[in-house]
Design a protein around this motif. Sequence first.
Motif, PDB file in Angstrom:
ATOM      1  N   THR A   1      62.292  29.527  -1.789  1.00 12.00           N
ATOM      2  CA  THR A   1      60.815  29.176  -1.725  1.00 12.00           C
ATOM      3  C   THR A   1      60.408  29.102  -2.914  1.00 12.00           C
ATOM      4  OG1 THR A   1      59.866  31.252  -1.504  1.00 12.00           O
ATOM      5  CG2 THR A   1      60.626  30.125   0.414  1.00 12.00           C
ATOM      6  N   ARG A   2      60.820  29.503  -4.002  1.00 13.66           N
ATOM      7  CA  ARG A   2      60.509  29.856  -5.559  1.00 13.66           C
ATOM      8  C   ARG A   2      61.098  28.932  -6.268  1.00 13.66           C
ATOM      9  NH1 ARG A   2      58.482  34.926  -7.510  1.00 13.66           N
ATOM     10  NH2 ARG A   2      58.728  33.927  -9.502  1.00 13.66           N
ATOM     11  N   MET A   3      60.519  27.802  -6.830  1.00 10.98           N
ATOM     12  CA  MET A   3      61.123  26.542  -7.523  1.00 10.98           C
ATOM     13  C   MET A   3      61.584  27.057  -8.899  1.00 10.98           C
ATOM     14  SD  MET A   3      62.199  23.588  -7.143  1.00 10.98           S
ATOM     15  CE  MET A   3      63.140  22.661  -8.518  1.00 10.98           C
ATOM     16  N   ASP A   4      60.702  28.058  -9.372  1.00 11.17           N
ATOM     17  CA  ASP A   4      61.178  28.716 -10.659  1.00 11.17           C
ATOM     18  C   ASP A   4      62.627  29.303 -10.892  1.00 11.17           C
ATOM     19  OD1 ASP A   4      60.031  30.441  -9.194  1.00 11.17           O
ATOM     20  OD2 ASP A   4      59.208  31.684 -11.065  1.00 11.17           O
ATOM     21  N   GLN A   5      62.682  30.085  -9.561  1.00 13.67           N
ATOM     22  CA  GLN A   5      63.964  30.802  -9.398  1.00 13.67           C
ATOM     23  C   GLN A   5      65.199  29.902  -9.012  1.00 13.67           C
ATOM     24  OE1 GLN A   5      63.537  33.960  -6.569  1.00 13.67           O
ATOM     25  NE2 GLN A   5      61.635  35.237  -7.858  1.00 13.67           N
TER      26      GLN A   5
ATOM     27  N   ASP B   1      65.094  33.792  -4.521  1.00 18.59           N
ATOM     28  CA  ASP B   1      64.114  33.305  -3.422  1.00 18.59           C
ATOM     29  C   ASP B   1      64.033  31.655  -3.092  1.00 18.59           C
ATOM     30  OD1 ASP B   1      62.047  32.662  -1.428  1.00 18.59           O
ATOM     31  OD2 ASP B   1      60.978  34.310  -1.884  1.00 18.59           O
TER      32      ASP B   1
ATOM     33  N   GLN C   1      60.431  23.881   2.738  1.00 18.90           N
ATOM     34  CA  GLN C   1      60.231  23.803   1.158  1.00 18.90           C
ATOM     35  C   GLN C   1      61.417  24.536   0.418  1.00 18.90           C
ATOM     36  OE1 GLN C   1      57.300  22.339  -0.421  1.00 18.90           O
ATOM     37  NE2 GLN C   1      58.537  22.924  -2.035  1.00 18.90           N
ATOM     38  N   GLY C   2      62.099  25.327   0.942  1.00 23.19           N
ATOM     39  CA  GLY C   2      63.520  25.920   0.436  1.00 23.19           C
ATOM     40  C   GLY C   2      64.264  24.770  -0.174  1.00 23.19           C
TER      41      GLY C   2
ATOM     42  N   THR D   1      66.428  38.274  -3.006  1.00 19.64           N
ATOM     43  CA  THR D   1      65.410  39.047  -3.871  1.00 19.64           C
ATOM     44  C   THR D   1      65.542  38.511  -5.443  1.00 19.64           C
ATOM     45  OG1 THR D   1      66.620  40.887  -3.884  1.00 19.64           O
ATOM     46  CG2 THR D   1      64.700  41.046  -2.850  1.00 19.64           C
TER      47      THR D   1
ATOM     48  N   ARG E   1      55.978  31.077   7.283  1.00 18.56           N
ATOM     49  CA  ARG E   1      57.078  31.568   6.580  1.00 18.56           C
ATOM     50  C   ARG E   1      58.308  30.729   6.956  1.00 18.56           C
ATOM     51  NH1 ARG E   1      58.440  33.687   2.618  1.00 18.56           N
ATOM     52  NH2 ARG E   1      60.438  35.101   2.874  1.00 18.56           N
TER      53      ARG E   1
ATOM     54  N   ASN F   1      63.325  22.396  -2.609  1.00 14.16           N
ATOM     55  CA  ASN F   1      63.655  23.081  -3.822  1.00 14.16           C
ATOM     56  C   ASN F   1      64.932  22.752  -4.242  1.00 14.16           C
ATOM     57  OD1 ASN F   1      60.972  23.817  -4.023  1.00 14.16           O
ATOM     58  ND2 ASN F   1      61.200  25.821  -3.340  1.00 14.16           N
TER      59      ASN F   1
END
Length: 291
Positions: A37-41, A35, A79-80, A32, A72, A83
């Motif tokens: 999958t979230r490039m910003d994170q 993640d 994608q993960g 959490t 998913r 990134n």
Amino acid sequence: MRVLLTGGNGQVGRELLAQTPTDITCVAPSSTELDITRMDQVRAWVKRVSPQLIINAAAYTAVDLAQSEPERAWAINHQGVVNLAAAAKEAGARLFQLSTDYVFDGNAKAAYVETAPCQPLNVYGASKLAGETALQTAMEHSLILRTSWVFSCHGNNFVKTMLRLGQQRSELGVVADQYGSPTSAADIATVLWQLASQPQAKGVFHYSGAPRCSWYQFATQIFSEAHTLGLLQRVPQLAPLTTAEYPTAASRPANSALDCSLLHQDFGITQPDWRHALRLVLAQLRAMPRH
Ligand SMILES: NC(=O)c1ccc[n+]([C@@H]2O[C@H](COP(=O)([O-])OP(=O)(O)OC[C@H]3O[C@@H](n4cnc5c(N)ncnc54)[C@H](OP(=O)(O)O)[C@@H]3O)[C@@H](O)[C@H]2O)c1
């Protein structure tokens, strides 16, 4: 060395944290918090930790469920990795990626070498292969460790499923015509930390337990050991099933044994006997309040 670990709550991730060498600082945000999958994170955590090495133990691992939610599975397993590779490259960090025997179709008679052609039979395998390709395209200095049939005292795995079913049923059918190599998450973690200490380690390597067996043989060993250790009152009657007799959403390779000689040749790392590791995991489970 500073290491950013993703998937720290998974089977391999937990063992990596348990075995972190004293000269390494390993930061492992939860899924959490980070993640993949979230490039910003991903960028924010790489900036915060400034790692020399990123170990990606995060993945979508539900092989059958992936057939009905491919988006998913691809988001996390492809994608993960895209990134993480981009962020690692920006930061000048190495990236270790875990991959799977399910990149192969299982039609070979012998164990698969690293250069054998990949032909995944299911969404999970295809998404993991796409992650491998993305990483190799993005980064020269990366390492991919393919492993198989992972088990530990945590999470979901075949050992825990068999123990649960063995406690509930007196008879059980298990697939006897799919062969592979069980591998303990603890052994995988040991190897990853060994490779982390080798600055030149890069490329694709296979690592799994030995000897090769079928799910039926694996189950037989689990029940025998569990009974000896007092985890099971009685050993259930096991019936060997064919793949056709046990249909699943995802097709699985008939033979996914991995040839691990390259890892031995380059780093002196040998295949562990999974039966020894199984005994350790069952003993850990026995010591846990609920298993
Ligand atoms: N399991 C096997 O039999 C097997 C066989 C061959 C290869 N492998 C490979 O070995 C590696 C480790 O597998 P494993 O069995 O340790 O996996 P696992 O126990 O299923 O753990 C996967 C981890 O990934 C995390 N995760 C999932 N989606 C994420 C996201 N979007 N962002 C960040 N983290 C996320 C999960 O977080 P939560 O805990 O928060 O859900 C979990 O901690 C994977 O690359 C897998 O493909 C596994």
